[in-house]
Design an enzyme around this catalytic site. Structure first.
Site, PDB file in Angstrom:
ATOM      1  N   ASP A 135      60.881  35.128  54.222  1.00  0.00           N
ATOM      2  CA  ASP A 135      60.908  35.408  52.787  1.00  0.00           C
ATOM      3  C   ASP A 135      60.046  36.629  52.508  1.00  0.00           C
ATOM      4  O   ASP A 135      59.575  37.306  53.426  1.00  0.00           O
ATOM      5  CB  ASP A 135      60.462  34.184  51.983  1.00  0.00           C
ATOM      6  CG  ASP A 135      59.000  33.834  52.198  1.00  0.00           C
ATOM      7  OD1 ASP A 135      58.446  34.209  53.256  1.00  0.00           O
ATOM      8  OD2 ASP A 135      58.397  33.178  51.328  1.00  0.00           O
ATOM      9  N   SER A 142      56.159  35.910  46.780  1.00  0.00           N
ATOM     10  CA  SER A 142      56.846  35.144  47.814  1.00  0.00           C
ATOM     11  C   SER A 142      58.353  35.364  47.783  1.00  0.00           C
ATOM     12  O   SER A 142      58.837  36.467  47.988  1.00  0.00           O
ATOM     13  CB  SER A 142      56.474  33.664  47.668  1.00  0.00           C
ATOM     14  OG  SER A 142      56.902  32.910  48.759  1.00  0.00           O
TER      15      SER A 142
END
Length: 469
Positions: free
Chosen positions: A256, A107
């Site tokens: 992200d 992530s």
């Protein structure tokens, strides 16, 4: 949280905390679990079908190969989406008859970390009972029904039963087509900035916005395996702020590393965080009559300013523990339609089963274009209290969190800010840190509370260091 898996998968330093051996074993177990597990009463000749994607980290290729080897060795067919987003894996899992999905990503973490996220056939995060079985297998403690020996191993497939590894880049194209179908109007003449964080969005975001007619301006879309999230994307949005202002753009969106988060920048170069995005979209939904009597679902990290603004709109809200997993569970249990986190994990449950940065951007564009107002104008109804958050590495998260002196410092700062702010101390579900947060009418007061709590940790020998970001 389990021994290996946290709130968002098995995550850690690549080949230190999370190794290729772990990946191979996870693949073997899942290939057997969905293809041969006796508790499912599976039909003869059942072959598990598993879809898998990865982000741009150098180690993602290693983990993709290890997982593919384990899965196919156990007789599963593996469908590779290659570099793609977490939401696209969830979309394919729930719409294209896969037994489960796997996403290789850490992530928003730096490139040297990586992770394995498991997704069920409905596109949701894997249930805890399956995670427990995976962890038991990793520790050599799993035993299937009917097995009476001391230690069980996955039986290897042989001959024609060995699984296939299939290029399935078309699945990513299906997802992109779905995204385009969600847009309610053309983006023609709209100048949009995109920060792809040198991650999963780099092959998706520009293509979608270009197809919808936007004048698209893109930064951080040259991944090299080592630059994902590095000074860019939703965790370093200052680059997009500057880019929007310098180029006179109408709006900007920052994703992200795996594109399940999205933060925005308005036409003035000001950051619009997840709480503000929730406000803008919930207000629009209420005005259109699509929110009904449902509530907005937030986490305990959401800003007090959001709740005040929702009160003024007459919109109710729920609060959950931190993690889009808990937000989604609440939404499903109570039939709510919108929820998310300040960090940019926003869930529109009518359209997705997970936070989806691309859907978030498309829904914000819908508000801008249909209301014929800039994002700066749309956000005026919500005023965020200054919030200070610091991540601190400690000797042991559980010990530090529950230390009497630390708990007393939380009480002391809560009393000091009573009526004008709040404090929050919690463990990260994805990193080896405590998150120390305070809100107050003045940023200096919030900073003081955070620093006071950290000082107590230091005085009691619990603190290793305060992270820069």
């Amino acid at each position: 949280m389990g021994k290996y898996f946290g709130t968002d998968g098995f995550r850690g330093n690549a080949n230190e905390d999370l190794t290729a051996i772990h990946a191979f074993k996870i693949g073997m177990f899942l290939g057997w679990y969905y293809g041969h597990n006796p508790k499912f009463n599976l039909p003869e000749g059942k072959r598990a079908r598993i879809v898998m994607g990865k982000d741009t980290r150098r180690s993602s290729y290693m983990f993709e190969d290890a997982l593919s080897a384990g899965l196919s060795a156990a007789g599963a067919d593996v469908y590779l989406l290659h570099v793609t987003s977490t939401p696209s894996v969830a979309y394919c899992a729930r719409t294209e008859d896969f037994d489960c999905g796997i996403m290789i990503s850490a992530s928003h973490n730096p490139y040297h970390d990586n992770g394995i996220k498991l997704i069920n056939e409905h596109g949701e995060k894997m249930p805890d009972d399956v995670i427990k079985d995976v962890e038991a297998f990793l520790d050599g403690e799993y035993k299937p029904e009917g097995f009476e020996g001391e230690k069980w191993e996955v039986p290897l497939a042989k001959g024609a039963d060995i699984g296939r590894v299939i290029d399935y880049s078309q699945g990513r194209n299906h997802y992109m087509g779905y995204l385009m179908s969600l847009a309610t109007c053309s983006y023609k003449e709209t100048k949009v900035g995109l920060d792809c964080s040198n991650g999963s969005a780099w092959q998706i975001a520009k293509s979608v916005f270009d197809a919808l007619g936007a004048k698209t301006y893109v930064i951080n879309n040259n991944p090299d395996g080592l630059n994902v999230n590095m000074g860019c994307g939703s965790t370093h949005i200052e680059g997009l702020q500057k880019f929007v202002k310098e180029n006179g753009l109408d709006v900007g969106f920052a994703f992200d590393g795996d594109a399940d988060r999205c933060l925005a920048v308005d036409e003035n170069g000001e950051v619009v965080n997840g709480d503000e995005i929730i406000y803008v979209c919930a207000k629009y939904m209420k005005e259109k009559g699509s929110l009904g009597d449902t509530k907005v679902v937030t986490t305990i990290m959401s800003n007090f300013g959001l709740y005040k603004a929702l009160d003024e709109l007459g919109v109710g809200y729920e609060k959950t523990d931190v993690g889009d997993k808990y937000v989604y569970e609440n939404m499903v249990a109570n039939d709510h339609l919108i929820g998310g986190e300040q960090s940019g994990h926003i869930i529109f449950r009518k359209y997705a089963t997970t936070g989806d940065g691309m859907i978030t951007a498309i829904k914000v564009m819908q508000c801008i274009l249909e209301k014929k107002q800039s994002l700066g104008e749309l956000r005026k109804g919500v005023k965020m209290l200054p919030q200070v958050l610091k991540n601190v590495e400690v000797t042991d998260k559980e010990t530090a969190l529950n230390h009497p002196a630390v708990q007393q410092s939380v009480k002391d700062e809560t009393a000091r800010l009573a009526g004008s702010g709040r404090v929050l101390l919690r463990k990260s579900g994805t990193e080896p840190v405590l998150r120390v947060m305070a809100e107050a009418m003045e940023e200096s007061e919030a900073e003081k509370s955070v620093d006071n709590m950290i000082a107590v940790m230091k005085e009691n020998g619990l603190l290793i260091k305060v992270r820069e970001k």
